[in-house]
Write a protein that holds these residues in place. Structure first.
Motif, PDB file in Angstrom:
ATOM      1  N   LEU A 133       0.849  -1.374  -0.377  1.00  0.00           N
ATOM      2  CA  LEU A 133      -0.071   0.023  -0.081  1.00  0.00           C
ATOM      3  C   LEU A 133       0.920   1.202  -0.026  1.00  0.00           C
ATOM      4  O   LEU A 133       0.684   2.109  -0.752  1.00  0.00           O
ATOM      5  CB  LEU A 133      -0.991  -0.064   1.236  1.00  0.00           C
ATOM      6  CG  LEU A 133      -2.265   0.729   1.075  1.00  0.00           C
ATOM      7  CD1 LEU A 133      -3.015   0.098  -0.085  1.00  0.00           C
ATOM      8  CD2 LEU A 133      -2.937   0.701   2.377  1.00  0.00           C
ATOM      9  N   ASN A 141      -9.032  -5.416  -5.606  1.00  0.00           N
ATOM     10  CA  ASN A 141      -8.280  -4.186  -5.647  1.00  0.00           C
ATOM     11  C   ASN A 141      -7.501  -3.934  -6.727  1.00  0.00           C
ATOM     12  O   ASN A 141      -7.384  -2.808  -7.255  1.00  0.00           O
ATOM     13  CB  ASN A 141      -7.253  -4.475  -4.410  1.00  0.00           C
ATOM     14  CG  ASN A 141      -8.079  -4.247  -3.033  1.00  0.00           C
ATOM     15  OD1 ASN A 141      -9.392  -3.919  -2.919  1.00  0.00           O
ATOM     16  ND2 ASN A 141      -7.244  -4.522  -2.036  1.00  0.00           N
ATOM     17  N   LEU A 174      -7.658  -0.753  -9.095  1.00  0.00           N
ATOM     18  CA  LEU A 174      -6.422   0.203  -9.637  1.00  0.00           C
ATOM     19  C   LEU A 174      -5.951   0.068 -11.364  1.00  0.00           C
ATOM     20  O   LEU A 174      -5.637   1.127 -11.490  1.00  0.00           O
ATOM     21  CB  LEU A 174      -5.291  -0.489  -8.872  1.00  0.00           C
ATOM     22  CG  LEU A 174      -5.374  -0.188  -7.448  1.00  0.00           C
ATOM     23  CD1 LEU A 174      -4.263  -0.995  -6.708  1.00  0.00           C
ATOM     24  CD2 LEU A 174      -5.380   1.319  -6.772  1.00  0.00           C
ATOM     25  N   LEU A 199      -7.112   4.622  -3.182  1.00  0.00           N
ATOM     26  CA  LEU A 199      -6.185   3.507  -2.272  1.00  0.00           C
ATOM     27  C   LEU A 199      -6.753   3.853  -0.893  1.00  0.00           C
ATOM     28  O   LEU A 199      -6.943   2.890  -0.185  1.00  0.00           O
ATOM     29  CB  LEU A 199      -4.739   4.081  -2.223  1.00  0.00           C
ATOM     30  CG  LEU A 199      -4.054   3.640  -3.510  1.00  0.00           C
ATOM     31  CD1 LEU A 199      -2.770   3.923  -3.648  1.00  0.00           C
ATOM     32  CD2 LEU A 199      -3.966   1.937  -3.380  1.00  0.00           C
ATOM     33  N   LYS A 232      -8.573   1.004   1.459  1.00  0.00           N
ATOM     34  CA  LYS A 232      -7.986   0.681   2.680  1.00  0.00           C
ATOM     35  C   LYS A 232      -9.262   0.822   3.661  1.00  0.00           C
ATOM     36  O   LYS A 232      -9.103   0.014   4.694  1.00  0.00           O
ATOM     37  CB  LYS A 232      -6.731   1.516   3.012  1.00  0.00           C
ATOM     38  CG  LYS A 232      -6.172   1.191   3.946  1.00  0.00           C
ATOM     39  CD  LYS A 232      -5.089   2.155   4.490  1.00  0.00           C
ATOM     40  CE  LYS A 232      -4.208   1.756   5.896  1.00  0.00           C
ATOM     41  NZ  LYS A 232      -3.498   2.912   6.436  1.00  0.00           N
TER      42      LYS A 232
END
Lengths: 132, 355
Positions: B38, B302, B306, B340, B344
């Motif tokens: 991350l 994820n 992205l 992000l 998260k």
């Protein structure tokens, strides 16, 4: 790691950069001289567009220097003058017409620093404003 | 693994039970890996924002007085330094690393700005070498930065200190052999290097860069900078990325844990090499995300999100106008960081809800 150590490590590059700015600012306040130039316009990756200029000593007035002699060795063979992209075409024409001069802050023993560019006798910002 | 060894010793001395060991290892594996990747992705967002600032500097704002521009750059650096120390003291590790990355770019942008204001001779390598010198102390602050610092230092130093084109071919061939040996040594010693980020990064990058140098030896460096479409350079860059993908995949296999980093890197490779139409890519990413959601694969989900964000970013690079490119890059960095942050913060809730 201690926060104070971190802060001082972060301040180090800032101090060096501020020092570079002060040094260059000091060097920009010497006596001004004008040098005739020739050149063309490339693009720099992270400083933008510039005119790539070469001093033309045959067209330069050497009476502005000590003993009426042009100190060619104190100057570089090429200089860069940063401009906007859209200004490059007209300025190239002016350079080719031989009406462009670079103004330097000059003192023997120091590297000459560009302080302005003159087009038809006008300072660069004056010239830019007349083009609008 | 250092932790594993410690836990083993504690278990042998009956300080903790075998169950505790399992629990601790599972917790550490989940948290350390996720925060590490991350942080890298947040750094990528900071990289985009930093590139945007550089682009805005390059746009040459003649209307703003020089003094204001220079003071503005110093204030921005000081403000960023203050934020970094605050994040550090509050233990926000990811944001701290991303801000450090942005700080590095602001140093770069300030060097460019000084060069522009004082019309200094355009010398990219000298500027980069100066940057390497200024950014060096930051490696002690965050060793992960060596991933970015080392290649820049390497290229600027070899260009400035060693004139590669004038070197005898025997020297280049020696470097090529060294490169192959370093890469080989790094790959076969994966378990050993899996522990130390700095040692792994240093060895791997020195090997990959030597290899890169060897492959681009025959090219004109100026031409290479002017256009990265040169076939050999392109092949070398892509080759390096593929090696990193394989390496990262092997690491994940070795550590017996899944990571979406190889997928992420693969995505970058695809998007940087081919121009894919925006809508079909979003459609592809959407299908991938739905599939991942349905079959409960959070990492793939994820990765798909992205990739969709990255598609937008590649379009921003098309802009020729420096001001709009700068603003778009900063915008895309913010979008990336926001995505992000969202993943998260709300990702876990999303999976918990469907459990």
């Amino acid at each position: 790691m201690n926060t104070k150590v971190l802060a001082s490590l972060l301040l180090l590059p800032i101090i060096v950069l501020a020092g570079s700015m002060l040094r260059l600012s000091y060097m920009s306040n010497f006596e001004k001289v004008e040098v005739a130039v020739q050149g063309y316009d490339p693009k720099d990756f992270f400083s933008g567009y510039y005119m790539y200029l070469r001093p033309d000593w045959e067209k330069t007035d050497c009476t502005q220097f000590a003993d009426n002699v042009c100190p060619k060795d104190d100057f570089n063979t090429t200089y860069t003058f940063y401009i906007k992209r859209e200004q490059s075409e007209k300025l190239t024409q002016k350079v080719n017409a031989g009406v462009v001069k670079l103004q330097f802050s000059y003192s023997p023993g120091f590297e000459p620093i560009i302080t302005d560019l003159f087009v038809d006798g006008k300072s660069f910002m004056e010239y830019v404003n007349t083009q609008k | 693994m250092r932790l594993k060894k410690k836990l083993q010793i504690w278990q042998e001395n009956k300080l903790i039970t075998a169950k505790d060991v399992e629990k601790i290892l599972a917790f550490e594996e989940k948290n350390s890996l996720e925060s590490h990747w991350l942080a890298i992705l947040f750094c990528f967002a900071a990289f985009l924002m930093g590139l945007g600032v550089v682009s805005l500097v390059a746009a040459n704002w003649q209307e703003i007085p020089d003094f204001v521009k220079l003071c503005g750059a110093l204030i921005l650096l000081l403000l960023n330094a203050f934020i970094i120390t605050e994040l550090y003291s509050r233990n926000y590790k990811t944001a701290y690393t991303a801000c450090l990355c942005l700080f590095c770019f602001l140093i770069m942008a300030t060097i460019g700005l000084i060069g522009q204001v004082y019309h200094l001779r355009s010398d990219f390598d000298r500027a980069m070498l100066f940057w390497s010198f200024l950014a060096f102390p930051l490696l002690f602050v965050q060793p992960v930065l060596i991933w970015g610092w080392l290649p820049i230092f390497y290229f600027s130093a070899t260009q400035k200190i060693i004139d590669v084109s004038s070197l005898p071919s025997s020297f280049i061939h020696t470097m090529a052999v060294l490169a192959v040996v370093t890469v080989y040594e790094t790959l076969v010693n994966i378990p050993k290097y899996a522990e130390g980020t700095v040692a792994r990064a240093t060895k791997f990058f020195s090997g990959a860069l030597l290899l890169f140098l060897m492959m681009s030896y025959d090219n004109n460096w100026e031409m290479m900078r002017a256009s990265l479409m040169n076939f050999n350079t392109y092949a070398a860059l892509m080759g390096s990325v593929i090696v990193v993908i394989v390496y990262s995949y092997l690491l994940s296999l070795k550590n017996k844990r899944k990571t979406f980093m190889p997928l992420f890197l693969f995505g970058i490779t695809i998007f940087s090499s081919i121009k894919i139409a925006l809508l079909p890519t979003w459609w592809y990413c959407g299908v991938l995300a739905l599939y991942a959601y349905h079959y409960r694969k959070p990492r793939l989900f994820n990765g798909a999100v992205l990739l969709a964000v990255l598609t937008v970013i590649t379009y921003y690079f098309d802009s020729d106008d420096l001001i709009s490119a700068g603003l778009k890059l900063i915008g895309s960095g913010i979008i990336m960081a926001g995505t992000l942050w969202g993943l998260k913060k709300y990702g876990q809730q999303l999976w918990d809800k469907t459990a």
